[in-house]
Write a protein that holds these residues in place. Structure first.
Motif, PDB file in Angstrom:
ATOM      1  N   GLU A   1      70.534  21.784  32.439  1.00 49.73           N
ATOM      2  CA  GLU A   1      69.274  22.405  32.014  1.00 49.73           C
ATOM      3  C   GLU A   1      68.104  21.443  32.184  1.00 49.73           C
ATOM      4  OE1 GLU A   1      69.801  23.737  28.032  1.00 49.73           O
ATOM      5  OE2 GLU A   1      71.257  25.306  28.572  1.00 49.73           O
ATOM      6  N   GLU A   2      68.327  20.172  31.819  1.00 48.47           N
ATOM      7  CA  GLU A   2      67.244  19.194  31.933  1.00 48.47           C
ATOM      8  C   GLU A   2      66.928  18.905  33.399  1.00 48.47           C
ATOM      9  OE1 GLU A   2      64.378  16.308  30.547  1.00 48.47           O
ATOM     10  OE2 GLU A   2      65.243  18.208  29.864  1.00 48.47           O
ATOM     11  N   GLN A   3      67.951  18.822  34.230  1.00 43.75           N
ATOM     12  CA  GLN A   3      67.713  18.581  35.653  1.00 43.75           C
ATOM     13  C   GLN A   3      66.955  19.754  36.280  1.00 43.75           C
ATOM     14  OE1 GLN A   3      71.610  17.700  37.315  1.00 43.75           O
ATOM     15  NE2 GLN A   3      71.297  15.504  37.056  1.00 43.75           N
ATOM     16  N   LYS A   4      67.333  20.974  35.905  1.00 43.49           N
ATOM     17  CA  LYS A   4      66.671  22.160  36.464  1.00 43.49           C
ATOM     18  C   LYS A   4      65.216  22.250  36.020  1.00 43.49           C
ATOM     19  CE  LYS A   4      69.895  23.314  38.993  1.00 43.49           C
ATOM     20  NZ  LYS A   4      69.702  22.899  40.398  1.00 43.49           N
ATOM     21  N   ARG A   5      64.929  21.751  34.835  1.00 49.23           N
ATOM     22  CA  ARG A   5      63.537  21.746  34.378  1.00 49.23           C
ATOM     23  C   ARG A   5      62.671  20.925  35.319  1.00 49.23           C
ATOM     24  NH1 ARG A   5      60.042  18.775  31.264  1.00 49.23           N
ATOM     25  NH2 ARG A   5      61.545  17.113  30.817  1.00 49.23           N
ATOM     26  N   PHE A   6      63.219  19.841  35.811  1.00 49.07           N
ATOM     27  CA  PHE A   6      62.453  18.968  36.703  1.00 49.07           C
ATOM     28  C   PHE A   6      62.211  19.605  38.073  1.00 49.07           C
ATOM     29  CE2 PHE A   6      62.926  15.882  33.502  1.00 49.07           C
ATOM     30  CZ  PHE A   6      62.100  14.803  33.800  1.00 49.07           C
TER      31      PHE A   6
ATOM     32  N   GLU B   1      71.501  15.472  42.021  1.00 49.91           N
ATOM     33  CA  GLU B   1      72.238  16.559  41.378  1.00 49.91           C
ATOM     34  C   GLU B   1      73.663  16.684  41.923  1.00 49.91           C
ATOM     35  OE1 GLU B   1      70.197  20.261  41.470  1.00 49.91           O
ATOM     36  OE2 GLU B   1      68.440  19.523  40.395  1.00 49.91           O
ATOM     37  N   ASN B   2      74.529  17.270  41.095  1.00 50.21           N
ATOM     38  CA  ASN B   2      75.911  17.613  41.463  1.00 50.21           C
ATOM     39  C   ASN B   2      76.775  16.397  41.789  1.00 50.21           C
ATOM     40  OD1 ASN B   2      75.483  20.435  41.214  1.00 50.21           O
ATOM     41  ND2 ASN B   2      74.486  20.437  43.223  1.00 50.21           N
TER      42      ASN B   2
ATOM     43  N   GLU C   1      71.024  24.288  43.351  1.00 49.90           N
ATOM     44  CA  GLU C   1      70.672  25.634  42.883  1.00 49.90           C
ATOM     45  C   GLU C   1      69.301  25.604  42.217  1.00 49.90           C
ATOM     46  OE1 GLU C   1      73.800  26.839  40.298  1.00 49.90           O
ATOM     47  OE2 GLU C   1      75.329  26.887  41.872  1.00 49.90           O
ATOM     48  N   GLY C   2      68.613  26.727  42.277  1.00 54.36           N
ATOM     49  CA  GLY C   2      67.312  26.827  41.618  1.00 54.36           C
ATOM     50  C   GLY C   2      66.250  25.956  42.239  1.00 54.36           C
ATOM     51  N   VAL C   3      66.280  25.832  43.563  1.00 58.59           N
ATOM     52  CA  VAL C   3      65.298  24.984  44.255  1.00 58.59           C
ATOM     53  C   VAL C   3      64.445  25.841  45.199  1.00 58.59           C
ATOM     54  CG1 VAL C   3      66.487  22.776  44.055  1.00 58.59           C
ATOM     55  CG2 VAL C   3      67.145  24.348  45.877  1.00 58.59           C
ATOM     56  N   ASP C   4      63.963  26.957  44.675  1.00 64.18           N
ATOM     57  CA  ASP C   4      63.162  27.876  45.498  1.00 64.18           C
ATOM     58  C   ASP C   4      61.872  27.233  45.995  1.00 64.18           C
ATOM     59  OD1 ASP C   4      65.094  29.764  45.017  1.00 64.18           O
ATOM     60  OD2 ASP C   4      64.033  30.678  43.330  1.00 64.18           O
ATOM     61  N   ASP C   5      61.391  26.257  45.259  1.00 69.74           N
ATOM     62  CA  ASP C   5      60.146  25.585  45.647  1.00 69.74           C
ATOM     63  C   ASP C   5      60.381  24.367  46.540  1.00 69.74           C
ATOM     64  OD1 ASP C   5      58.315  27.272  44.153  1.00 69.74           O
ATOM     65  OD2 ASP C   5      59.236  26.402  42.358  1.00 69.74           O
TER      66      ASP C   5
ATOM     67  N   GLU D   1      59.760  22.955  37.319  1.00 68.28           N
ATOM     68  CA  GLU D   1      58.375  22.551  37.056  1.00 68.28           C
ATOM     69  C   GLU D   1      57.806  21.694  38.194  1.00 68.28           C
ATOM     70  OE1 GLU D   1      58.100  20.718  33.217  1.00 68.28           O
ATOM     71  OE2 GLU D   1      59.100  22.387  32.182  1.00 68.28           O
ATOM     72  N   LYS D   2      58.609  21.540  39.254  1.00 71.84           N
ATOM     73  CA  LYS D   2      58.191  20.794  40.451  1.00 71.84           C
ATOM     74  C   LYS D   2      57.712  19.375  40.135  1.00 71.84           C
ATOM     75  CE  LYS D   2      55.493  24.241  41.703  1.00 71.84           C
ATOM     76  NZ  LYS D   2      54.560  25.091  42.525  1.00 71.84           N
ATOM     77  N   ILE D   3      58.431  18.735  39.204  1.00 67.42           N
ATOM     78  CA  ILE D   3      58.092  17.357  38.819  1.00 67.42           C
ATOM     79  C   ILE D   3      58.532  16.376  39.893  1.00 67.42           C
ATOM     80  CG2 ILE D   3      58.516  15.538  37.104  1.00 67.42           C
ATOM     81  CD1 ILE D   3      58.877  17.773  35.019  1.00 67.42           C
ATOM     82  N   VAL D   4      59.680  16.663  40.511  1.00 66.25           N
ATOM     83  CA  VAL D   4      60.224  15.730  41.509  1.00 66.25           C
ATOM     84  C   VAL D   4      59.814  16.171  42.913  1.00 66.25           C
ATOM     85  CG1 VAL D   4      62.142  14.960  40.100  1.00 66.25           C
ATOM     86  CG2 VAL D   4      62.433  16.972  41.542  1.00 66.25           C
TER      87      VAL D   4
END
Length: 541
Positions: free
Chosen positions: A486-491, A451-452, A508-512, A494-497
């Motif tokens: 948006e597509e990267q954040k979905r991954f 990312e980024n 960002e958006g990596v709370d898990d 949804e904890k796909i990666v």
């Protein structure tokens, strides 16, 4: 057969083919070993562009299809080059380095041929080949090694040779269809690597067209040549049509490679604004690549003076003729060189966007500056030695060749902007720390997203394949960027990666996910530039 003879049985036969190829190969190996970060002298080529090409190329071997399964915007031939490189090594740039040597060899071979067109001695093209290599590949615009511009460069150079030789030796006779066809094939190869250098071949074919009409008075031949040229380009589409057709991805090919590149990069500017941007970008590149443009300027000045002299009558009774130091230049020949350079430059910069390595193909025109110097040295030799040139390479000439290669290598080591990176060891590089953590995590077939920023190299060193279409954060327009994010954040949502690598700012958006590593990289070339890399790992369930 004397491989060193300057005499040819026909214009198409060069008797020194193998020997000159070996010499260019040796020169290319020396130059690439020093100047490319893909070389074994460097810990790793951490250029994100090269790593993205490597990731896409390697993925092709596993059945993934560029543009359909992975989003990236270079041509299919570029990815095919990296696919072949990954067959040699999947986790290092050894294969890229080998292919770079071959590309450099072919570019130098074309430069060698161009010098043979103008120079009179057998030895001078051999002596000057390392000089051309040193000037071209120590430039700032060569960048880190493995660019699309680097791999299309040999096709530009061979196109230049065909054109230069035609207007020097054959004009006003029309160019043979065979050569026109080869020109079209070369242009097609450039198109399938990166098409913003096609301005060169636009000028190439335009000169053939108008030369047939004006010089040879062959109007029909001129139009047929255009069809033949386009036919040559069409031949290069066959592998892509077969490959993408079999994978139901022809629409994706056109959408990403053509549409996205044309509308996703170019800036909307007025004509005056665009000309101003071209001027600004061009002057910046001249400043960054002083030796290259000094050499081009020497060639431009010399050939301009030579053209002027061609209009000035010479006393036929003079003992020492002007052509001892001045290359006889025809108007069509001069216009051809100017057109090739002008349109190559124009199309590279016309989009209003330019990055350091974009103008690298322009470096090919340094051959004319080096040729001018070689011709003057030959003239000096003839003035001192009335016996003329030897018709073969002597022991002294061979010694001078080796000396020039040594000088070129030492000079490259001292002026190449990449050499400062040789001091970086693998153990000191953040990328290998990240790799060790991923591989020691116990996760089988870890899934990664970048990312980024562009591909930072983690896919390469861990030998993993992407799972997300947008496996890196590309340079696209604002509307498309929203779709990418948006597509990267979905991954991650949804904890796909399993792992997230972020460049220069926290993800960002990596709370898990937990931040497990964070490292800075200080650029040895410019210590004021520091990049920060973040590695996140998915929390245990």
């Amino acid at each position: 057969m004397n491989i060193n003879s300057k005499k040819y049985d026909t214009p198409d036969e060069r008797r020194d083919g193998l020997f000159s190829f070996v010499w260019c190969l040796i020169t290319g190996a020396v130059i690439m070993t020093i100047c490319s970060r893909s070389s074994f002298l460097y810990a790793f080529n951490i250029w994100d562009d090269s790593n993205s090409y490597f990731t896409v190329g390697k993925s092709m071997l596993s059945g993934m299809v560029p543009y359909r399964d992975l989003f990236d915007q270079k041509g299919i031939f570029q990815y095919s080059i990296y696919m072949l490189a990954s067959l040699i090594s999947r986790t290092t740039f050894l294969g890229v380095y080998i292919i770079e040597i071959l590309a450099c060899t072919m570019a130098l071979k074309a430069a060698f041929r161009i010098m043979q067109v103008y120079l009179r001695s057998v030895s001078m093209p051999y002596i000057l080949t390392p000089v051309v290599g040193m000037i071209v590949y120590t430039s700032r615009c060569f960048y880190w090694g493995g660019s699309a511009e680097e791999f299309l460069f040999p096709f530009i150079m061979w196109g230049m040779y065909i054109s230069i030789r035609h207007f020097k030796e054959n004009y006003p006779e029309p160019m043979r269809y065979k050569r026109v066809l080869v020109g079209g094939i070369l242009a097609g190869c450039v198109f399938h690597i990166k098409f913003n250098s096609l301005g060169f071949f636009f000028a190439w074919m335009a000169m053939v067209f108008f030369a047939d009409i004006i010089g040879a008075k062959a109007v029909k031949k001129a139009f047929v040549s255009c069809v033949v040229f386009l036919g040559g380009m069409a031949i290069t589409f066959i592998p892509g049509l077969v490959y993408f057709g079999m994978n139901n991805a022809i629409v994706d090919w056109g959408r990403v490679y053509i549409y996205e590149n044309v509308f996703g990069y170019s800036k909307k500017l007025s004509f005056a604004e665009r000309m101003a941007v071209i001027y600004d970008k061009m002057t910046d590149h001249i400043y960054d690549n002083k030796l290259v443009y000094l050499t081009i300027f020497i060639g431009a000045l010399y050939f301009t003076v030579a053209l002027v002299f061609s209009f000035i009558p010479e006393d036929k009774y003079k003992l020492i003729k002007r052509d001892i130091v001045v290359i006889p230049v025809k108007v069509a020949e001069y216009v051809n060189i100017a057109m090739l350079l002008g349109f190559l430059t124009l199309i590279i910069f016309i989009g209003g966007v330019s990055i350091t390595y974009y103008p690298f193909p322009i470096n090919g025109f340094t051959v004319f500056g080096v040729t001018a110097i070689g011709y003057l040295l030959e003239g000096l030799y003839l003035k001192l030695n009335r016996d003329g040139f030897k018709d073969e390479l002597t022991g002294l000439t061979s010694a001078v060749m080796v000396l020039m290669l040594l000088v070129a290598g030492i000079t490259a080591y001292n002026i190449s902007p990449n050499v400062s990176y040789m001091k970086i060891a693998k153990n000191d590089l953040w990328l290998y720390h990240f790799r060790d953590h991923v591989l020691s995590s116990g996760i089988e077939n870890p899934k990664i997203i970048n990312e980024n920023g562009f591909d930072a190299g983690l896919y390469t060193v861990t030998d993993t394949l992407p799972v997300c279409y947008y496996f890196q954060t590309q340079t696209v327009n604002e509307e498309h960027m929203q779709k990418v994010l948006e597509e990267q954040k979905r991954f991650t949502h949804e904890k796909i990666v399993d792992f997230v690598i972020s460049v220069n700012k926290p993800a960002e958006g990596v709370d898990d996910y937990d931040l497990v590593l964070q490292e800075d990289f200080i650029d040895p070339w410019d210590p004021n530039q520091t990049a920060t890399y973040y590695l996140y790992q998915k929390k245990a369930e």
